[in-house]
Design a protein around this motif. Structure first.
Motif, PDB file in Angstrom:
ATOM      1  N   CYS A  80       2.328  -2.944   9.261  1.00 57.47           N
ATOM      2  CA  CYS A  80       3.209  -2.717   8.110  1.00 57.47           C
ATOM      3  C   CYS A  80       3.258  -1.234   7.754  1.00 57.47           C
ATOM      4  N   SER A  84       3.468  -0.209  -0.152  1.00 54.81           N
ATOM      5  CA  SER A  84       2.077  -0.423  -0.596  1.00 54.81           C
ATOM      6  C   SER A  84       1.095  -0.043   0.509  1.00 54.81           C
ATOM      7  N   CYS A  85       1.406  -0.409   1.721  1.00 56.12           N
ATOM      8  CA  CYS A  85       0.520  -0.048   2.839  1.00 56.12           C
ATOM      9  C   CYS A  85       0.563   1.455   3.091  1.00 56.12           C
ATOM     10  N   CYS A 121       7.207  -5.000   4.884  1.00 56.59           N
ATOM     11  CA  CYS A 121       6.192  -5.698   4.099  1.00 56.59           C
ATOM     12  C   CYS A 121       5.934  -7.113   4.608  1.00 56.59           C
ATOM     13  N   MET A 122       4.647  -7.410   4.806  1.00 53.51           N
ATOM     14  CA  MET A 122       4.231  -8.719   5.305  1.00 53.51           C
ATOM     15  C   MET A 122       3.761  -9.624   4.176  1.00 53.51           C
TER      16      MET A 122
HETATM   17  S1  FES Z   1       3.657  -3.182   1.848  1.00 52.68           S
HETATM   18 FE1  FES Z   1       2.404  -3.739   3.527  1.00 52.68          FE
HETATM   19  S2  FES Z   1       2.081  -5.847   3.218  1.00 52.68           S
HETATM   20 FE2  FES Z   1       3.405  -5.297   1.593  1.00 52.68          FE
END
Ligand code: FES
Length: 157
Positions: A80, A84-85, A121-122
């Motif tokens: 990802c 967020s990651c 995003c996962m």
């Molecule tokens: S941003 Fe990576 S899992 Fe949601």
């Protein structure tokens, strides 16, 4: 050419769908599982099953990151790179994966074991950085954990 049993099962899936497009991902995934990736032949077969043109199937295939239009390794790593990651330093994990596998993004390791693909995003944002290997999710990645996962996945292969 797909086996008759697979063809029959896919025809049933398409017949049960409200519209053929609803079954498109299932059909492409089954053909991908059969061939190892969605070959040009598979695109034509999917089009025939779905009542779509090969170009329409191509458009769908290139939209979904889980559909592979070129050969992949025995296992596909989706890492990802969404927000967020990214905040959790997924770039460091991606760099580590590239170094360990000796590939760039989209590449397959020389032993044919892993293909490395970035993904959106996962749904594991609270556990980033995150990746999946052949659909198995892994979160809170560190370079050390990545090494352990690669070894574990090699042993499982
Ligand atoms: S941003 Fe990576 S899992 Fe949601």
């Amino acid at each position: 050419m797909i086996p008759e049993a697979l063809k029959t099962s896919l025809e049933t899936r398409v017949a049960e769908a409200i519209t053929p497009r609803e079954a498109a991902v299932d059909v492409m995934k089954e053909l991908q599982a059969h061939y190892g990736w969605l070959t040009d032949e598979a695109v034509v077969e999917a089009a025939g099953l779905l009542g779509l043109s090969p170009l329409q199937v191509e458009e769908l295939a290139t939209f979904y990151e889980m559909i592979y239009r070129r050969p992949v390794g025995r296992k596909v790593i989706h890492v990802c790179d969404s927000i967020s990651c990214w905040c959790a330093d997924c770039q460091g994990i991606i760099t580590h994966l590239k170094e360990r596998l000796g590939v760039g993004l989209g590449g397959t390791s020389a032993d044919g074991m892993f293909t490395l693909i970035p993904c959106c995003c996962m749904g594991m944002c609270g556990d980033g950085p995150a990746m999946s290997v052949d659909g198995t999710p892994y979160g809170r990645l560190t370079p050390e954990l990545v090494d352990e996962i690669l070894e574990l996945e090699r042993q499982k292969a």
